[in-house]
Design a protein around this motif. Structure first.
Motif: not given
Length: 268
Positions: A117-123, A138-143, A148-151, A176-185
């Motif tokens: 995986p090279n991104c995370v999808v959360i629902a 969280f660990q994947l995003l930090m690596s 890229v985080l999709f919500s 978002e807070y833990a990884c200092d990123i903004t999710a794509e909704v």
């Protein structure tokens, strides 16, 4: 100022949970009058209807079967939900997701490459929102060099049975807070989601009305896309929504049946 239903309406967008159906003591039930209300809309010549949902705890086919089982006049092509949309985005961008979703919706991701995986999808992952699973995301995003985080939606909560339960939004905010990123909704209240529905109908925003129970996701999202947003007093509606600090509905109705009364009376 004219009432929301006095300007021409050619397209009606309907939320599903909280507008058409709700949870009850013995399972999911249709909201009183909603089946007949949809039939009346569908029978009106020249009026287009689409069903817009952030439902991600079951597949779209399961959702369709549930709705038709209640007697709703709805086709699969009329249901707009986040999972098919995000699958198309993943394919277009060559992304392979780590999925933090409900088990029941996994079949909708069957054709998506999930290796390395090279991104995370959360629902709305329901009971899968454990510390262990959130930490893996969280660990994947930090690596990743470019995480890229999709919500799939970003709702705060919804009504399940007689109780309010957490939606995906609070968990998205945590990542978002833990990884200092903004999710794509992907889904409501994202403007692109509403634009896709209007494009499917071939209508402009001023011709459309969204009817939903969520003051931010449904009403605010629709208004952000240029259409009118009407809130029903069913589902997750709370009286405090009437004085929401950032979103003011164009209109409020007791239920979908009353909204349809206004829409159809004005058309005739």
């Amino acid at each position: 100022m004219s009432e929301w239903y006095q300007k021409p309406i050619e397209g009606v967008l309907l939320d599903i949970t909280g507008v058409l159906k709700d949870g009850g003591p013995t399972g999911t039930i249709s909201i009183e009058g909603s089946v007949e209300a949809v039939k009346r809309l569908k029978a009106c010549a020249g009026l287009q209807v689409r069903f817009c949902t952030n439902e991600t705890t079951i597949t779209r086919k399961q959702l369709l079967a549930e709705l038709t089982g209640f007697g709703f006049d709805v086709q699969e092509s009329e249901i707009f939900s986040p999972i098919p949309a995000v699958c198309q985005i993943l394919q277009n961008r060559g992304l392979r997701p780590h999925l933090l979703v409900a088990n029941a919706c996994m079949p909708d991701f069957a054709d998506v490459d999930q290796t390395n995986p090279n991104c995370v999808v959360i629902a709305d992952a329901e009971s899968n929102f454990s510390y262990e699973n959130l930490n893996k995301a969280f660990q994947l995003l930090m690596s990743l060099e470019k995480p890229v985080l999709f919500s799939l939606g970003k709702g705060k909560y919804y009504k399940h049975g007689t109780e309010l339960v957490l939606d995906a939004g609070p968990f998205m905010k945590g990542l978002e807070y833990a990884c200092d990123i903004t999710a794509e909704v992907v889904g409501k209240p994202d403007k692109a989601f509403f634009n896709a529905v209007m494009q499917d109908m071939g209508l402009s925003p001023d011709q459309c009305v969204m009817v939903g129970d969520d003051i931010v996701g449904d009403v605010g999202g629709a208004q952000g896309a240029g259409m009118r947003g009407v809130q029903v007093r069913t589902g997750k509606y709370r009286s405090k929504d009437d004085s929401h600090p950032t979103v003011q509905a164009d209109g409020r109705v007791d239920n979908l049946a009353q909204a349809v009364d206004y829409i159809l009376t004005n058309r005739t």
